[in-house]
Design an enzyme around this catalytic site. Sequence first.
Site, PDB file in Angstrom:
ATOM      1  N   ARG A 129       0.851  -1.185   0.000  1.00 39.43           N
ATOM      2  CA  ARG A 129       0.000   0.000   0.000  1.00 39.43           C
ATOM      3  C   ARG A 129       0.889   1.238   0.000  1.00 39.43           C
ATOM      4  O   ARG A 129       2.060   1.182   0.396  1.00 39.43           O
ATOM      5  CB  ARG A 129      -0.906   0.014   1.229  1.00 39.43           C
ATOM      6  CG  ARG A 129      -1.820  -1.193   1.362  1.00 39.43           C
ATOM      7  CD  ARG A 129      -2.579  -1.154   2.675  1.00 39.43           C
ATOM      8  NE  ARG A 129      -3.499  -2.283   2.812  1.00 39.43           N
ATOM      9  CZ  ARG A 129      -3.180  -3.456   3.360  1.00 39.43           C
ATOM     10  NH1 ARG A 129      -1.948  -3.636   3.837  1.00 39.43           N
ATOM     11  NH2 ARG A 129      -4.071  -4.421   3.450  1.00 39.43           N
ATOM     12  N   LYS A 169      -1.595  -1.977   7.553  1.00 38.84           N
ATOM     13  CA  LYS A 169      -3.014  -1.772   7.829  1.00 38.84           C
ATOM     14  C   LYS A 169      -3.481  -2.743   8.913  1.00 38.84           C
ATOM     15  O   LYS A 169      -3.126  -3.918   8.900  1.00 38.84           O
ATOM     16  CB  LYS A 169      -3.831  -1.976   6.553  1.00 38.84           C
ATOM     17  CG  LYS A 169      -5.304  -1.625   6.705  1.00 38.84           C
ATOM     18  CD  LYS A 169      -6.030  -1.714   5.380  1.00 38.84           C
ATOM     19  CE  LYS A 169      -7.498  -1.338   5.536  1.00 38.84           C
ATOM     20  NZ  LYS A 169      -8.238  -1.424   4.253  1.00 38.84           N
ATOM     21  N   HIS A 218      -2.537   2.609  -5.695  1.00 43.63           N
ATOM     22  CA  HIS A 218      -3.188   1.337  -5.379  1.00 43.63           C
ATOM     23  C   HIS A 218      -3.373   0.486  -6.637  1.00 43.63           C
ATOM     24  O   HIS A 218      -3.536  -0.732  -6.545  1.00 43.63           O
ATOM     25  CB  HIS A 218      -4.533   1.590  -4.696  1.00 43.63           C
ATOM     26  CG  HIS A 218      -4.846   0.595  -3.621  1.00 43.63           C
ATOM     27  ND1 HIS A 218      -4.148   0.512  -2.431  1.00 43.63           N
ATOM     28  CD2 HIS A 218      -5.774  -0.400  -3.558  1.00 43.63           C
ATOM     29  CE1 HIS A 218      -4.642  -0.465  -1.686  1.00 43.63           C
ATOM     30  NE2 HIS A 218      -5.612  -1.044  -2.357  1.00 43.63           N
ATOM     31  N   ARG A 276      -0.759  -2.098  -6.733  1.00 41.36           N
ATOM     32  CA  ARG A 276      -1.046  -3.210  -5.816  1.00 41.36           C
ATOM     33  C   ARG A 276      -2.068  -4.160  -6.448  1.00 41.36           C
ATOM     34  O   ARG A 276      -1.904  -5.384  -6.389  1.00 41.36           O
ATOM     35  CB  ARG A 276      -1.565  -2.655  -4.497  1.00 41.36           C
ATOM     36  CG  ARG A 276      -1.916  -3.683  -3.431  1.00 41.36           C
ATOM     37  CD  ARG A 276      -2.199  -2.956  -2.123  1.00 41.36           C
ATOM     38  NE  ARG A 276      -3.004  -3.733  -1.190  1.00 41.36           N
ATOM     39  CZ  ARG A 276      -2.494  -4.586  -0.291  1.00 41.36           C
ATOM     40  NH1 ARG A 276      -1.200  -4.787  -0.240  1.00 41.36           N
ATOM     41  NH2 ARG A 276      -3.294  -5.229   0.542  1.00 41.36           N
ATOM     42  N   HIS A 318      -3.985  -9.386   3.562  1.00 37.48           N
ATOM     43  CA  HIS A 318      -5.441  -9.384   3.692  1.00 37.48           C
ATOM     44  C   HIS A 318      -5.863 -10.264   4.864  1.00 37.48           C
ATOM     45  O   HIS A 318      -5.338 -11.369   5.036  1.00 37.48           O
ATOM     46  CB  HIS A 318      -6.103  -9.916   2.418  1.00 37.48           C
ATOM     47  CG  HIS A 318      -6.139  -8.918   1.305  1.00 37.48           C
ATOM     48  ND1 HIS A 318      -6.382  -9.267  -0.005  1.00 37.48           N
ATOM     49  CD2 HIS A 318      -5.967  -7.571   1.301  1.00 37.48           C
ATOM     50  CE1 HIS A 318      -6.354  -8.191  -0.769  1.00 37.48           C
ATOM     51  NE2 HIS A 318      -6.110  -7.156  -0.002  1.00 37.48           N
ATOM     52  N   TYR A 364      -9.679 -10.534  -7.109  1.00 37.27           N
ATOM     53  CA  TYR A 364      -8.780 -10.446  -8.257  1.00 37.27           C
ATOM     54  C   TYR A 364      -9.042 -11.535  -9.297  1.00 37.27           C
ATOM     55  O   TYR A 364      -8.605 -11.409 -10.439  1.00 37.27           O
ATOM     56  CB  TYR A 364      -7.325 -10.462  -7.783  1.00 37.27           C
ATOM     57  CG  TYR A 364      -7.010  -9.253  -6.952  1.00 37.27           C
ATOM     58  CD1 TYR A 364      -6.951  -7.991  -7.531  1.00 37.27           C
ATOM     59  CD2 TYR A 364      -6.835  -9.356  -5.572  1.00 37.27           C
ATOM     60  CE1 TYR A 364      -6.709  -6.859  -6.762  1.00 37.27           C
ATOM     61  CE2 TYR A 364      -6.587  -8.236  -4.801  1.00 37.27           C
ATOM     62  CZ  TYR A 364      -6.531  -6.988  -5.396  1.00 37.27           C
ATOM     63  OH  TYR A 364      -6.298  -5.878  -4.629  1.00 37.27           O
TER      64      TYR A 364
END
Length: 291
Positions: A139, A164, A235, A238, A261, A270
């Site tokens: 990120r 995150k 982003h 990413r 994640h 994705y």
Amino acid sequence: MSLPRQSISPLRQRMLEDMTLRKLSDKTQSAYVRAVRGFAGYLRRPPDTASAEDLRRYQLHLVETGVSPMSVNAAITGLKFFFEVTVERADALAKMSPVRVPHRLPVVLSREEVARLIECAGNDKYRAALSVAYGAGLRTSEVVGLKIGDIDSQRMVLRVDQGKGHRDRFAMLSPVLLQTLRVWWRTAHAQGKLLDGGWLFPGMNRVNPLTPRQLNRAIHAAAQAAGIDKRVSMHTLRHSFATHLLEQKVDIRVIQVLLGHKKLETTALYAQVATEILRQVISPLEGLPPG
């Protein structure tokens, strides 16, 4: 989070203390304060005096004035903290409800577009930063938060410190990315731009890191120079990292770990944009008998 003392009311000070007690990030604290300040401006009186009907009308005002669903939900989240925690009036939120956010597929670049984008970055620092975002799937906040000591060339990993969700993790460090970072390190070190153990991507003042805003301006300029007309942001790199790995048949659970994640469902998105995989699927139309 610090604000000029003369601008802080006792009520805001209490909210700041409540957020500090819960160790909310500076970014989250700023967002929550902004949400309450916006409501107070609409209400034109102290926000803790609001009724449930006042809050309902404020949400209606946001929607009618064209505020995006994500921004409406962000305002609700900030007000939820204020009323539930700071003033202990959870009942005031009875008539507020989150807005459904439209589902949109992420923008993904082709490998050729990524190569052009990185090549068109303004200098070695930006080329290295964009290479990290794509090559390790980081990120923007994680890219600018890297320090020189986070590069582990023995184990070929990058340490992501407090990404995150306040979680540490390791990201992949490929030989090509390591070489790119070494080129940047040699250039920056020769120019005296790096501090020992300091930021990998320092700002104008080497004591401070490059900001996400500066990096976003750099990638927009690179996209324009590369002739890419897609909606490109940091982003996007990413998203492209994850999609290209999936097209290379890397296990989706491995991609989940690399991206940091929490839920596999987030990574599974994705599969919808991995066009190389979609092209390999044979349509049932092809199997119909001649008609």
